[in-house]
Write an enzyme that holds these catalytic residues in place. Structure first.
Site, PDB file in Angstrom:
ATOM      1  N   ASP A 153       0.889  -1.154   0.000  1.00  0.00           N
ATOM      2  CA  ASP A 153       0.000   0.000   0.000  1.00  0.00           C
ATOM      3  C   ASP A 153       0.935   1.213   0.000  1.00  0.00           C
ATOM      4  O   ASP A 153       2.133   1.081   0.286  1.00  0.00           O
ATOM      5  CB  ASP A 153      -0.871  -0.044   1.265  1.00  0.00           C
ATOM      6  CG  ASP A 153      -1.689   1.217   1.428  1.00  0.00           C
ATOM      7  OD1 ASP A 153      -2.304   1.662   0.445  1.00  0.00           O
ATOM      8  OD2 ASP A 153      -1.710   1.776   2.554  1.00  0.00           O
TER       9      ASP A 153
ATOM     10  N   ASP B 259      -0.097   5.086   0.904  1.00  0.00           N
ATOM     11  CA  ASP B 259      -0.344   6.109   1.927  1.00  0.00           C
ATOM     12  C   ASP B 259      -0.289   5.508   3.328  1.00  0.00           C
ATOM     13  O   ASP B 259      -1.085   4.631   3.659  1.00  0.00           O
ATOM     14  CB  ASP B 259      -1.721   6.747   1.701  1.00  0.00           C
ATOM     15  CG  ASP B 259      -1.815   7.470   0.365  1.00  0.00           C
ATOM     16  OD1 ASP B 259      -0.891   8.217   0.036  1.00  0.00           O
ATOM     17  OD2 ASP B 259      -2.825   7.276  -0.343  1.00  0.00           O
TER      18      ASP B 259
HETATM   19  C1  BG6 Z   1      -5.733   5.742  -0.276  1.00  0.00           C
HETATM   20  C2  BG6 Z   1      -5.838   6.568   0.993  1.00  0.00           C
HETATM   21  O1  BG6 Z   1      -4.440   5.273  -0.410  1.00  0.00           O
HETATM   22  O2  BG6 Z   1      -6.058   6.541  -1.410  1.00  0.00           O
HETATM   23  C3  BG6 Z   1      -7.230   7.190   1.093  1.00  0.00           C
HETATM   24  O3  BG6 Z   1      -5.602   5.729   2.112  1.00  0.00           O
HETATM   25  C4  BG6 Z   1      -7.524   7.988  -0.171  1.00  0.00           C
HETATM   26  O4  BG6 Z   1      -7.268   8.020   2.233  1.00  0.00           O
HETATM   27  C5  BG6 Z   1      -7.376   7.095  -1.393  1.00  0.00           C
HETATM   28  O5  BG6 Z   1      -8.856   8.507  -0.117  1.00  0.00           O
HETATM   29  C6  BG6 Z   1      -7.625   7.855  -2.705  1.00  0.00           C
HETATM   30  O6  BG6 Z   1      -6.601   8.787  -2.903  1.00  0.00           O
HETATM   31  P1  BG6 Z   1      -6.601   9.922  -4.004  1.00  0.00           P
HETATM   32  O7  BG6 Z   1      -5.192  10.471  -3.941  1.00  0.00           O
HETATM   33  O8  BG6 Z   1      -6.910   9.276  -5.323  1.00  0.00           O
HETATM   34  O9  BG6 Z   1      -7.647  10.924  -3.608  1.00  0.00           O
HETATM   35 MG    MG Z   2      -2.736   3.268   3.516  1.00  0.00          MG
END
Ligand code: BG6
Ligand code: MG
Length: 223
Positions: free
Chosen positions: A7, A9
């Site tokens: 993963d 984030d």
């Molecule tokens: C995930 C995060 O990795 O990505 C979420 O944990 C986030 O919090 C999701 O909403 C979507 O991310 P993005 O950058 O496409 O808005």
């Molecule tokens: Mg994450």
């Protein structure tokens, strides 16, 4: 263990904090309460589902038209992108650079299963995009985490059977997705949020290939 799927984030870099700050900015703007506890539920899920969850928790699910929701998501992403522009290779979480090196040295494939459409940009800023043999495009999937589709797609792109993959997550939805994909699940964080994980570490600096292999062997003997 033939592949490790990450993963992004909250595992590779601390952008989970930036997602929190960006949603907090939107919540303040539309005057609904939002705190870190509520943010836990948004980890791992898409931008669209995050906004729905935020609005429901604030009793605001009927306040906005679809066009207005699109605008709120656009503003959240715009704010988020101003935060990620500051990222440099120094922002890799502790131990991640070392783990990537160890995996490359042992020719274990490396994949990315992030729900974020900003993931390629972040990997470029961290200067690790070339380490990845496969990066799943979340926009091409029918179902987000906790559905296993994103991890199964990563395994298929890596040409490795799910049973030969370990995957690392910091979100409850992610751990459920990994387990439904039939993979070895590694959770980073508090034990109570990592229910179902086969290995839980408190911090990314605890993630060494030696530990992953040891726990992998123990897990394989059980299944
Ligand atoms: C995930 C995060 O990795 O990505 C979420 O944990 C986030 O919090 C999701 O909403 C979507 O991310 P993005 O950058 O496409 O808005
Ligand atoms: Mg994450």
């Amino acid at each position: 263990m033939k592949a490790v799927i990450f993963d992004l984030d909250g595992v590779i870099t601390d952008t989970a904090e930036y997602h929190f700050l960006a949603w907090k900015h939107i919540a303040q703007q539309i005057d609904i309460p939002f705190d870190r506890r509520m943010n836990e539920r948004l980890k791992g899920i898409s931008r669209e589902e995050s906004l729905e969850s935020l609005l429901i928790s604030g009793g605001a699910e009927t306040w906005y038209t679809n066009a207005e929701k699109q605008e709120l998501m656009h503003q959240k992403n715009h704010y988020y992108q101003t935060l990620i522009r500051k990222l440099t290779p120094e922002d890799l979480l502790p131990g991640i650079g070392r783990l990537l090196c160890e995996l490359k040295n042992e020719h274990i494939k490396i994949g990315l299963a992030s729900s974020s459409r900003n993931a390629p940009e972040i990997l470029k800023r961290l200067a690790i995009i070339d380490d990845f043999h496969a990066i799943v495009d979340p926009a091409a999937l029918a179902n987000g985490k906790p559905d296993p589709e994103i991890f199964l797609t990563a395994a298929a792109l890596l040409d490795v059977s799910p049973a030969d993959c370990a995957a690392i997550e910091d979100a409850e939805a992610g751990i459920s997705a990994i387990k439904s994909a039939g993979m070895f699940a590694v959770g980073v964080g508090h034990e109570q949020s990592m229910i179902g994980a086969d290995l839980i570490v408190r911090h990314t600096c605890d993630l060494t290939l030696e530990l992953l292999k040891e726990e992998w062997e123990r897990y394989r003997k059980k299944v």
